[in-house]
Design a protein around this motif. Structure first.
Motif, PDB file in Angstrom:
ATOM      1  N   VAL A   1       0.841  -1.197   0.000  1.00  0.00           N
ATOM      2  CA  VAL A   1       0.000   0.000   0.000  1.00  0.00           C
ATOM      3  C   VAL A   1       0.875   1.246   0.000  1.00  0.00           C
ATOM      4  O   VAL A   1       0.633   2.200  -0.738  1.00  0.00           O
ATOM      5  CB  VAL A   1      -0.945   0.005   1.230  1.00  0.00           C
ATOM      6  N   VAL A   2       1.920   1.221   0.810  1.00  0.00           N
ATOM      7  CA  VAL A   2       2.791   2.381   0.920  1.00  0.00           C
ATOM      8  C   VAL A   2       3.751   2.472  -0.266  1.00  0.00           C
ATOM      9  O   VAL A   2       4.048   3.551  -0.764  1.00  0.00           O
ATOM     10  CB  VAL A   2       3.574   2.324   2.249  1.00  0.00           C
ATOM     11  N   ALA A   3       4.219   1.322  -0.746  1.00  0.00           N
ATOM     12  CA  ALA A   3       5.252   1.310  -1.787  1.00  0.00           C
ATOM     13  C   ALA A   3       4.699   1.535  -3.191  1.00  0.00           C
ATOM     14  O   ALA A   3       5.441   1.971  -4.065  1.00  0.00           O
ATOM     15  CB  ALA A   3       6.000  -0.015  -1.745  1.00  0.00           C
ATOM     16  N   ASN A   4       3.431   1.255  -3.408  1.00  0.00           N
ATOM     17  CA  ASN A   4       2.859   1.416  -4.747  1.00  0.00           C
ATOM     18  C   ASN A   4       2.776   2.878  -5.129  1.00  0.00           C
ATOM     19  O   ASN A   4       2.400   3.721  -4.320  1.00  0.00           O
ATOM     20  CB  ASN A   4       1.443   0.816  -4.802  1.00  0.00           C
ATOM     21  N   ARG A   5       3.076   3.155  -6.383  1.00  0.00           N
ATOM     22  CA  ARG A   5       2.982   4.535  -6.874  1.00  0.00           C
ATOM     23  C   ARG A   5       1.620   4.810  -7.500  1.00  0.00           C
ATOM     24  O   ARG A   5       1.219   5.953  -7.617  1.00  0.00           O
ATOM     25  CB  ARG A   5       4.097   4.778  -7.876  1.00  0.00           C
ATOM     26  N   ASN A   6       0.926   3.769  -7.901  1.00  0.00           N
ATOM     27  CA  ASN A   6      -0.398   3.921  -8.491  1.00  0.00           C
ATOM     28  C   ASN A   6      -1.438   3.898  -7.362  1.00  0.00           C
ATOM     29  O   ASN A   6      -1.531   2.921  -6.623  1.00  0.00           O
ATOM     30  CB  ASN A   6      -0.654   2.782  -9.484  1.00  0.00           C
ATOM     31  N   PRO A   7      -2.245   4.947  -7.203  1.00  0.00           N
ATOM     32  CA  PRO A   7      -3.185   4.990  -6.078  1.00  0.00           C
ATOM     33  C   PRO A   7      -4.279   3.924  -6.151  1.00  0.00           C
ATOM     34  O   PRO A   7      -4.733   3.442  -5.116  1.00  0.00           O
ATOM     35  CB  PRO A   7      -3.766   6.395  -6.138  1.00  0.00           C
TER      36      PRO A   7
ATOM     37  N   LEU B   1      -4.720  -2.506  -0.226  1.00  0.00           N
ATOM     38  CA  LEU B   1      -5.304  -2.297   1.091  1.00  0.00           C
ATOM     39  C   LEU B   1      -6.496  -3.224   1.322  1.00  0.00           C
ATOM     40  O   LEU B   1      -6.703  -3.717   2.435  1.00  0.00           O
ATOM     41  CB  LEU B   1      -5.712  -0.836   1.246  1.00  0.00           C
ATOM     42  N   VAL B   2      -7.266  -3.499   0.278  1.00  0.00           N
ATOM     43  CA  VAL B   2      -8.382  -4.447   0.393  1.00  0.00           C
ATOM     44  C   VAL B   2      -7.860  -5.829   0.751  1.00  0.00           C
ATOM     45  O   VAL B   2      -8.392  -6.502   1.642  1.00  0.00           O
ATOM     46  CB  VAL B   2      -9.199  -4.486  -0.914  1.00  0.00           C
ATOM     47  N   VAL B   3      -6.795  -6.282   0.085  1.00  0.00           N
ATOM     48  CA  VAL B   3      -6.233  -7.604   0.378  1.00  0.00           C
ATOM     49  C   VAL B   3      -5.679  -7.635   1.801  1.00  0.00           C
ATOM     50  O   VAL B   3      -5.819  -8.631   2.520  1.00  0.00           O
ATOM     51  CB  VAL B   3      -5.159  -7.976  -0.661  1.00  0.00           C
ATOM     52  N   SER B   4      -5.079  -6.537   2.235  1.00  0.00           N
ATOM     53  CA  SER B   4      -4.576  -6.461   3.603  1.00  0.00           C
ATOM     54  C   SER B   4      -5.722  -6.565   4.612  1.00  0.00           C
ATOM     55  O   SER B   4      -5.614  -7.244   5.633  1.00  0.00           O
ATOM     56  CB  SER B   4      -3.807  -5.163   3.795  1.00  0.00           C
TER      57      SER B   4
END
Length: 171
Positions: free
Chosen positions: A20-26, A33-36
């Motif tokens: 979630v934090v490392a991805n550049r695409n929002p 975040l859904v999978v988390s």
């Protein structure tokens, strides 16, 4: 829950939380975040907290993520200029994360209650099971009825405000 499943779902939650934090695409970040959230709900199922797991999936993975995706699409973040990767910031973030994990590990090793199992919950009549839905419902509709109603009205007003603000003018 078997230890293999626990470690699998814990690793899934942590890996996708970092994604979630490392991805550049929002949008990809929101989907991670859904999978988390789903991994976290699975951990709640392992703790026999089924109501909390269902609420985790319905409220967070469902409603909140739909709101996040709506805001992302409303802001049109795909047109935003790509920034360069700031290596000192990444190195500092990794250093702080490692220091936090080391501190957490040291505290948990010295904390004797962390190694003991949870005590059994007892109800008034001597039963060993706790009904989550009944306890939450009783608390919401008796003790916290007014705040529950106020939150409902605030969410309704916020929803109407989002619809009014996002309405585009026709030319």
């Amino acid at each position: 829950m078997s230890p293999i499943l626990f470690y699998f779902f814990a690793a899934l939650t942590l890996i996708f939380g970092v994604a979630v934090v490392a991805n550049r695409n929002p949008v990809a970040s929101a989907l991670c975040l859904v999978v988390s959230f789903l991994g976290l709900a699975s951990l709640f199922v392992g703790l026999d907290a089924y109501f909390i797991a269902v609420v985790q999936v319905l409220v967070y993975a469902g409603a909140v993520m739909v709101l996040f995706l709506f805001i992302i699409m409303l802001l049109d973040l795909k047109a935003e200029e790509r920034r360069k990767i700031n290596l000192p910031a990444y190195a500092g973030g990794i250093l702080v994360a490692v220091a936090f994990v080391a501190q957490l590990w040291l505290v948990l090793q010295r904390f004797s209650a962390a190694h003991a199992p949870f005590p059994t919950l007892w109800l008034k009549d001597g039963q060993t099971s706790v009904d989550d839905v009944r306890n939450v419902g009783t608390t919401l509709f008796s003790v916290d009825n007014l705040p529950f109603q106020v939150v409902g009205v605030l969410i309704l007003v916020a929803t109407i405000g989002v619809v009014v603000l996002s309405k585009r003018e026709l030319k």
